[in-house]
Design an enzyme around this catalytic site. Structure first.
Site, PDB file in Angstrom:
ATOM      1  N   ASP A   1       7.585  13.027 -21.444  1.00  0.00           N
ATOM      2  CA  ASP A   1       7.018  13.536 -20.857  1.00  0.00           C
ATOM      3  C   ASP A   1       6.121  15.084 -21.259  1.00  0.00           C
ATOM      4  O   ASP A   1       7.228  15.308 -20.763  1.00  0.00           O
ATOM      5  CB  ASP A   1       5.845  13.432 -19.054  1.00  0.00           C
ATOM      6  CG  ASP A   1       5.273  13.269 -18.939  1.00  0.00           C
ATOM      7  OD1 ASP A   1       3.490  13.906 -19.359  1.00  0.00           O
ATOM      8  OD2 ASP A   1       4.835  12.190 -18.133  1.00  0.00           O
TER       9      ASP A   1
ATOM     10  N   HIS B   1       1.649   6.144 -12.160  1.00  0.00           N
ATOM     11  CA  HIS B   1       1.753   7.330 -11.397  1.00  0.00           C
ATOM     12  C   HIS B   1       0.906   7.401 -10.473  1.00  0.00           C
ATOM     13  O   HIS B   1       0.945   7.672  -9.379  1.00  0.00           O
ATOM     14  CB  HIS B   1       3.506   8.216 -11.249  1.00  0.00           C
ATOM     15  CG  HIS B   1       2.584   9.253 -12.426  1.00  0.00           C
ATOM     16  ND1 HIS B   1       2.077   9.079 -13.841  1.00  0.00           N
ATOM     17  CD2 HIS B   1       1.827  10.536 -12.458  1.00  0.00           C
ATOM     18  CE1 HIS B   1       1.662   9.962 -15.009  1.00  0.00           C
ATOM     19  NE2 HIS B   1       1.949  11.259 -13.731  1.00  0.00           N
ATOM     20  N   ASP B   2      -0.249   7.639 -10.834  1.00  0.00           N
ATOM     21  CA  ASP B   2      -1.391   8.264 -10.635  1.00  0.00           C
ATOM     22  C   ASP B   2      -2.791   7.096 -10.247  1.00  0.00           C
ATOM     23  O   ASP B   2      -3.585   7.485  -9.599  1.00  0.00           O
ATOM     24  CB  ASP B   2      -2.446   8.725 -11.910  1.00  0.00           C
ATOM     25  CG  ASP B   2      -1.405  10.315 -12.421  1.00  0.00           C
ATOM     26  OD1 ASP B   2      -1.059  11.014 -11.553  1.00  0.00           O
ATOM     27  OD2 ASP B   2      -1.825  10.350 -13.373  1.00  0.00           O
TER      28      ASP B   2
ATOM     29  N   ASP C   1       0.609  14.617 -21.564  1.00  0.00           N
ATOM     30  CA  ASP C   1      -0.219  14.713 -19.941  1.00  0.00           C
ATOM     31  C   ASP C   1      -1.734  15.329 -20.789  1.00  0.00           C
ATOM     32  O   ASP C   1      -1.995  16.217 -21.592  1.00  0.00           O
ATOM     33  CB  ASP C   1       0.063  15.443 -19.989  1.00  0.00           C
ATOM     34  CG  ASP C   1      -0.299  15.932 -18.259  1.00  0.00           C
ATOM     35  OD1 ASP C   1      -0.018  14.750 -17.307  1.00  0.00           O
ATOM     36  OD2 ASP C   1      -0.874  16.757 -17.889  1.00  0.00           O
TER      37      ASP C   1
ATOM     38  N   GLU D   1      -3.282  11.064 -23.115  1.00  0.00           N
ATOM     39  CA  GLU D   1      -3.292  10.508 -21.447  1.00  0.00           C
ATOM     40  C   GLU D   1      -4.415  11.482 -22.169  1.00  0.00           C
ATOM     41  O   GLU D   1      -4.596  12.202 -22.202  1.00  0.00           O
ATOM     42  CB  GLU D   1      -2.871  10.621 -20.815  1.00  0.00           C
ATOM     43  CG  GLU D   1      -3.196  11.038 -19.501  1.00  0.00           C
ATOM     44  CD  GLU D   1      -3.137  11.459 -18.119  1.00  0.00           C
ATOM     45  OE1 GLU D   1      -3.195  11.376 -17.227  1.00  0.00           O
ATOM     46  OE2 GLU D   1      -2.961  12.837 -18.940  1.00  0.00           O
TER      47      GLU D   1
HETATM   48  C1  GLC Z   1      -2.103  13.575 -15.467  1.00  0.00           C
HETATM   49  C2  GLC Z   1      -0.705  13.607 -14.744  1.00  0.00           C
HETATM   50  C3  GLC Z   1      -1.265  13.854 -14.060  1.00  0.00           C
HETATM   51  C4  GLC Z   1      -0.838  15.092 -13.448  1.00  0.00           C
HETATM   52  C5  GLC Z   1      -2.129  15.536 -14.224  1.00  0.00           C
HETATM   53  C6  GLC Z   1      -2.395  17.365 -14.710  1.00  0.00           C
HETATM   54  O1  GLC Z   1      -3.230  13.508 -15.242  1.00  0.00           O
HETATM   55  O2  GLC Z   1      -0.428  12.154 -15.203  1.00  0.00           O
HETATM   56  O3  GLC Z   1       0.339  13.313 -12.793  1.00  0.00           O
HETATM   57  O4  GLC Z   1      -1.481  15.540 -11.775  1.00  0.00           O
HETATM   58  O5  GLC Z   1      -2.570  15.383 -14.944  1.00  0.00           O
HETATM   59  O6  GLC Z   1      -0.753  17.737 -15.099  1.00  0.00           O
END
Ligand code: GLC
Length: 548
Positions: A98, A322-323, A200, A254
């Site tokens: 990540d 995980h979100d 991310d 993402e």
């Molecule tokens: C992304 C991650 C998440 C995190 C956010 C801020 O969306 O997947 O878990 O809280 O970024 O870094």
């Protein structure tokens, strides 16, 4: 065109703190992951994405990095990491890290130096601006709720920008030195044998201006100045040309706040190789205020998926991470646990693009019904709760229920359930950092391994089927029906055609076709007449030619 490795493999996301705790200290770790690589290989996994394992105060569970080149001691050592890469290589499993580069933890040395010395070069690594004693530099909102600015420690009128929680300070990509640092970090991990990166919140890293947004904008003020900016493409191009092009690697973004045109631009300009879209996750909650649930619609979900499948881009497909809350709890049914779980598996594994399975999805882990606000760790839940309490005329109980049913990310972050021993075999009994999900007593990996008709064995079967049939990997896709019951699409390559048929509902359904079909895989053993298709039926048929 020859596909790249990341396109041919089935991927699996590991949330390290909750996967496997080898030293019984309550935290999952790298040695634990190593001990489960054979399990993943056996499942058919060819690529693992590790959520952050770097040194971090874990305010946002590692998405707040304090040192990009060191392993969080809770997860092990660099030596363990090298062992992980070695064992993964032996099993032909690629490792993806990540990359969290929109922001660092406020405990990162860069930030600490920026704070302690106004003349430090690190001051310009962050977005630090003068406001006034009572007013932030602009009216932007944090994506996690609340304002996006916080006063620097020891200052009365200087603020730093944080688009997420206030322990996550946004980096300043107008400073070329920051880009140099990031290139160096990427190179460091590639040289260690990492295959690629999941990037991310990558498409908001470049802030074009720090102007005020319209005061009439209700939510996400400022977002038009930082999502998908030309500067983002410029930064990514430099990283691509100076570092990535020298390796066999890939970037997975993402990326929320995009449309198909923007997604196509990511690929065309090589900012990213593939990405996660966010449209389909709003099939059961409101986009603007996600704590408002709406009735799940499989038609909505499938329409969003089809929109991206019909584009030119190679998608990274997912139903969980995980979100997100657990997929059977959201899109399926407890009553039809196996049927709906295997329908979701069929969907994920027959789309065009790289499928991402999230730990526990392969055994149909459900949301944790015992979750409460007190036992929730997720920082964004606590922020959302404070905000909702101020803004909504509902009782405390109702607000907590709304949050738990829509955005509480801890449902997905509970320890992995390997067997029915204490804490589900996650460890040897030490209290985990996040309470175990009691479901392990009746649902776990071991139990499903021993049951030939389990969801886990269905995953294994369909992953193998995908790998054995390039039509599902390389073929085109053509959608036929998108409804709240029957959904169907074809996968086609070199004259070979598969039909994927899903009854995405808990009711019986009908399907009509003039084609001659041969069933090759299904989640019901019995034959299924098309005028009486049972709930959550999912099957792949080969479309036969004349005379076959
Ligand atoms: C992304 C991650 C998440 C995190 C956010 C801020 O969306 O997947 O878990 O809280 O970024 O870094």
């Amino acid at each position: 065109m020859e596909l790249k490795e990341f396109q041919k493999r089935v991927a699996y996301q590991i949330y390290p703190s909750s996967f496997k705790d080898s030293n019984n200290d309550g935290w999952g770790d790298l040695k634990g992951i190593i001990s489960k690589l054979d399990y993943l290989k056996d499942l058919g996994i060819g690529l693992i994405w590790l959520s952050p394992i770097y040194v971090s105060p874990l305010k946002d569970m590692g998405y707040d990095i304090a040192d990009y080149k060191k392993i969080n001691p809770l997860f092990g050592t660099m030596d363990d990491f090298d062992q992980l890469i070695k064992k993964a290589n032996e099993l032909d499993i690629k490792v993806v890290m990540d990359l969290v580069i929109n922001h660092t933890s406020t405990e990162h040395e860069w930030f600490k130096k920026a704070v302690s010395d106004p003349n430090s070069p690190y001051r310009n690594y962050y977005i630090i601006q003068k406001g006034s004693k009572t007013k932030a530099p602009n009216n932007w909102d944090s994506m996690f709720s609340g304002k996006a600015w916080k006063k620097l420690p020891n200052s009365d009128d200087e603020y730093y920008l944080h688009l997420f929680c206030d322990d996550q300070a946004d980096l300043n990509y107008h400073n070329h030195q920051v880009v140099e640092e990031i290139k160096d970090i990427i190179k460091f991990w590639l040289d260690k044998g990492v295959y690629g990166f999941r990037c991310d919140v990558i498409n908001c890293l470049y802030k074009s201006t720090l102007k005020n947004d319209s005061p009439f904008k209700i939510l996400e003020k400022g977002s038009k100045y930082y999502f998908n900016q030309d500067g983002f493409f410029k930064v990514m191009k430099e990283i691509r040309e100076d570092v990535l092009d020298k390796y066999d690697t890939f970037l997975l973004g993402e990326t929320s706040h995009i449309d198909v045109k923007m997604g196509e631009r990511f690929i065309k300009e090589r900012a990213l190789d593939t990405f996660f879209e966010f449209d389909h996750i709003y099939c059961d909650k409101h986009k603007l205020i996600p704590i408002f649930k709406k009735k799940f619609s499989s038609k909505y979900l499938m329409k969003q998926i089809a929109k991206w499948q019909n584009s030119n881009v190679w998608m990274a497909n997912y139903l969980e991470n995980h979100d997100q809350l657990r997929s059977i709890s959201r899109y399926g049914s407890k009553k039809y646990f196996f049927e709906s779980g295997s329908l979701l598996a069929t969907l994920l594994l027959t789309l065009r693009g790289t499928p991402f399975i999230y730990q526990g999805e392969e055994i149909g882990t459900l949301n944790d019904e015992n979750i409460t606000l007190e036992n929730t760790n997720d920082v964004c839940v606590h922020m959302a709760y404070q905000k909702a309490k101020k803004a909504l005329p509902f009782s405390d109980q109702k607000i907590i229920k709304m949050i738990n049913e829509t955005i509480n990310r801890d449902h997905a972050r509970k320890p992995m359930m390997f067997d029915d021993s204490i804490n589900g075999g996650f460890n040897d009994g030490q209290k985990p950092w996040l309470d175990a999900n009691n479901q392990y007593k009746y649902n776990n990996v071991l139990k499903q391994q021993n049951d030939p008709h389990s969801l886990l064995n269905y995953y294994k079967k369909i992953i193998k089927f995908r790998k054995d049939n390039d039509v599902l990997v390389e073929g085109d896709i053509k959608f036929e029906y998108i409804t709240n019951k029957i959904n169907s699409y074809y996968r086609l390559k070199d004259g070979k055609v598969y039909l994927v048929l899903l009854n995405f509902s808990n009711k019986k359904a009908k399907y009509q076709t003039v084609l001659k079909l041969k069933r090759v895989l299904a989640n019901y053993e019995e034959e299924m007449p098309f005028d009486n298709i049972k709930p959550y039926y999912a099957a792949i048929y080969e479309v036969l030619k004349e005379g076959e």
